[in-house]
Design a protein around this motif. Structure first.
Motif, PDB file in Angstrom:
ATOM      1  N   MET A  57       0.839  -1.193   0.000  1.00 27.64           N
ATOM      2  CA  MET A  57       0.000   0.000   0.000  1.00 27.64           C
ATOM      3  C   MET A  57       0.874   1.243   0.000  1.00 27.64           C
ATOM      4  O   MET A  57       1.864   1.321   0.741  1.00 27.64           O
ATOM      5  N   ASP A  58       0.503   2.201  -0.841  1.00 26.98           N
ATOM      6  CA  ASP A  58       1.169   3.505  -0.872  1.00 26.98           C
ATOM      7  C   ASP A  58       0.447   4.409   0.117  1.00 26.98           C
ATOM      8  O   ASP A  58      -0.737   4.709  -0.069  1.00 26.98           O
ATOM      9  N   ASP A  63      -1.298   7.840  -1.290  1.00 20.01           N
ATOM     10  CA  ASP A  63      -2.533   7.887  -2.090  1.00 20.01           C
ATOM     11  C   ASP A  63      -3.424   6.666  -1.898  1.00 20.01           C
ATOM     12  O   ASP A  63      -4.433   6.522  -2.590  1.00 20.01           O
ATOM     13  N   ASN A  64      -3.030   5.790  -0.974  1.00 25.43           N
ATOM     14  CA  ASN A  64      -3.805   4.583  -0.648  1.00 25.43           C
ATOM     15  C   ASN A  64      -3.925   3.598  -1.806  1.00 25.43           C
ATOM     16  O   ASN A  64      -4.793   2.715  -1.762  1.00 25.43           O
ATOM     17  N   SER A  65      -3.093   3.718  -2.811  1.00 21.42           N
ATOM     18  CA  SER A  65      -3.128   2.713  -3.871  1.00 21.42           C
ATOM     19  C   SER A  65      -2.607   1.390  -3.311  1.00 21.42           C
ATOM     20  O   SER A  65      -1.774   1.366  -2.398  1.00 21.42           O
ATOM     21  N   THR A  66      -3.134   0.299  -3.866  1.00 23.99           N
ATOM     22  CA  THR A  66      -2.807  -1.018  -3.323  1.00 23.99           C
ATOM     23  C   THR A  66      -2.450  -2.002  -4.435  1.00 23.99           C
ATOM     24  O   THR A  66      -2.790  -1.802  -5.613  1.00 23.99           O
ATOM     25  N   HIS A  67      -1.794  -3.065  -4.045  1.00 22.72           N
ATOM     26  CA  HIS A  67      -1.473  -4.155  -4.957  1.00 22.72           C
ATOM     27  C   HIS A  67      -1.592  -5.468  -4.187  1.00 22.72           C
ATOM     28  O   HIS A  67      -1.276  -5.529  -2.992  1.00 22.72           O
ATOM     29  N   SER A  72       6.061   2.124  -7.977  1.00 23.24           N
ATOM     30  CA  SER A  72       4.679   1.696  -7.767  1.00 23.24           C
ATOM     31  C   SER A  72       4.600   0.660  -6.652  1.00 23.24           C
ATOM     32  O   SER A  72       5.584   0.010  -6.298  1.00 23.24           O
ATOM     33  N   GLN A  79       3.107  -2.102  -6.939  1.00 23.99           N
ATOM     34  CA  GLN A  79       3.329  -3.411  -7.552  1.00 23.99           C
ATOM     35  C   GLN A  79       4.813  -3.751  -7.528  1.00 23.99           C
ATOM     36  O   GLN A  79       5.205  -4.865  -7.184  1.00 23.99           O
TER      37      GLN A  79
END
Length: 129
Positions: free
Chosen positions: A51-52, A55-59, A104, A106
């Motif tokens: 998780m970033d 920005d709460n982006s996830t993989h 990223s 990922q």
């Protein structure tokens, strides 16, 4: 100094659920990534979910998509891993890791343990069949 402390592991039957917590402290920047990695006996450590925090982006790894969910609290001091429909092959020591994220999530999940800056002590998850 960044510190990560995991909790929430244990023994559960196949199909059951567990929630892991990673309490984080010492972050000095706004662009950290936090991830969950696991290592089963005789196997290499693998990225499960990352998780970033900016920005709460996830993989998610393909093996856990649809079953695991990573999330963080509003203060971004604790990152959770909700694990549902657990399978015996999920049995492993689960580690929380963090890195100053320049790529990223990922890519973060694909990093080797030597590329990640901070690690927790690990928590055992055992899923019985």
């Amino acid at each position: 100094q960044v510190q990560l402390v995991e909790s929430g592991g244990g023994l559960v039957q196949s199909g059951g659920s567990l929630r892991l917590s990673c309490a984080a402290s010492g972050f000095t920047a706004d662009y950290y990534g936090v991830g969950w990695f696991r290592q089963a006996p005789g196997k290499e450590r693998e990225g499960v979910s990352c998780m970033d925090l900016s920005d709460n982006s996830t993989h998610y790894a393909d093996s856990v998509k649809g079953r695991f969910t990573i999330s963080g609290d509003n203060a971004k001091t604790t990152v959770y891993l909700q694990m549902n429909n657990l399978k015996p092959e999920d049995t492993a020591v689960y580690y929380c890791a963090a890195v100053v994220l320049w790529t990223s999530v990922q890519v973060m999940c694909e990093m080797s343990q030597y590329e990640l800056d901070y690690w927790g002590q690990g928590t055992q998850v055992t899923v019985s069949s």
